[in-house]
Design a protein around this motif. Structure first.
Motif, PDB file in Angstrom:
ATOM      1  N   HIS A 174       0.827  -1.208   0.000  1.00  0.00           N
ATOM      2  CA  HIS A 174       0.000   0.000   0.000  1.00  0.00           C
ATOM      3  C   HIS A 174       0.863   1.261   0.000  1.00  0.00           C
ATOM      4  N   VAL A 175       1.879   1.277   0.840  1.00  0.00           N
ATOM      5  CA  VAL A 175       2.730   2.465   0.929  1.00  0.00           C
ATOM      6  C   VAL A 175       3.528   2.664  -0.351  1.00  0.00           C
ATOM      7  N   SER A 176       4.060   1.589  -0.909  1.00  0.00           N
ATOM      8  CA  SER A 176       4.886   1.745  -2.110  1.00  0.00           C
ATOM      9  C   SER A 176       4.058   2.153  -3.334  1.00  0.00           C
ATOM     10  N   ARG A 177       2.801   1.788  -3.374  1.00  0.00           N
ATOM     11  CA  ARG A 177       1.931   2.199  -4.483  1.00  0.00           C
ATOM     12  C   ARG A 177       1.565   3.669  -4.412  1.00  0.00           C
ATOM     13  N   HIS A 178       1.528   4.217  -3.211  1.00  0.00           N
ATOM     14  CA  HIS A 178       1.116   5.605  -3.044  1.00  0.00           C
ATOM     15  C   HIS A 178       2.275   6.571  -2.910  1.00  0.00           C
ATOM     16  N   ARG A 179       3.455   6.155  -3.311  1.00  0.00           N
ATOM     17  CA  ARG A 179       4.614   7.055  -3.286  1.00  0.00           C
ATOM     18  C   ARG A 179       4.654   7.868  -4.529  1.00  0.00           C
TER      19      ARG A 179
END
Length: 69
Positions: free
Chosen positions: A64-69
């Motif tokens: 989730h975090v890496s997709r929203h960077r």
């Protein structure tokens, strides 16, 4: 001479940290369950379930975090 710039993907480190954290959590839950008087097989199963849940949740957070960077 120019050296090519090295790029490093730190994704493998995230996976290693999640895996190690999951192992520690599973071990702690398993030992804690055994210390509280559960049967050894049940304590091991509790630790394995905690390991699987923690790893799955951690990987979901990383994704989730890496997709929203």
């Amino acid at each position: 001479m120019t050296a090519s710039a090295s790029t490093c993907d730190h994704g493998i480190y995230h996976v290693v940290v999640v895996a190690l954290t999951s192992m520690v959590a599973g071990l702690a839950i398993g030992i804690g369950s055994a210390a509280l008087g559960q049967a050894p097989f049940t304590a091991a199963a509790s630790g394995a379930a905690a390991l699987a849940f923690t790893f799955g949740a951690g990987m979901s957070v990383i994704t989730h975090v890496s997709r929203h960077r």
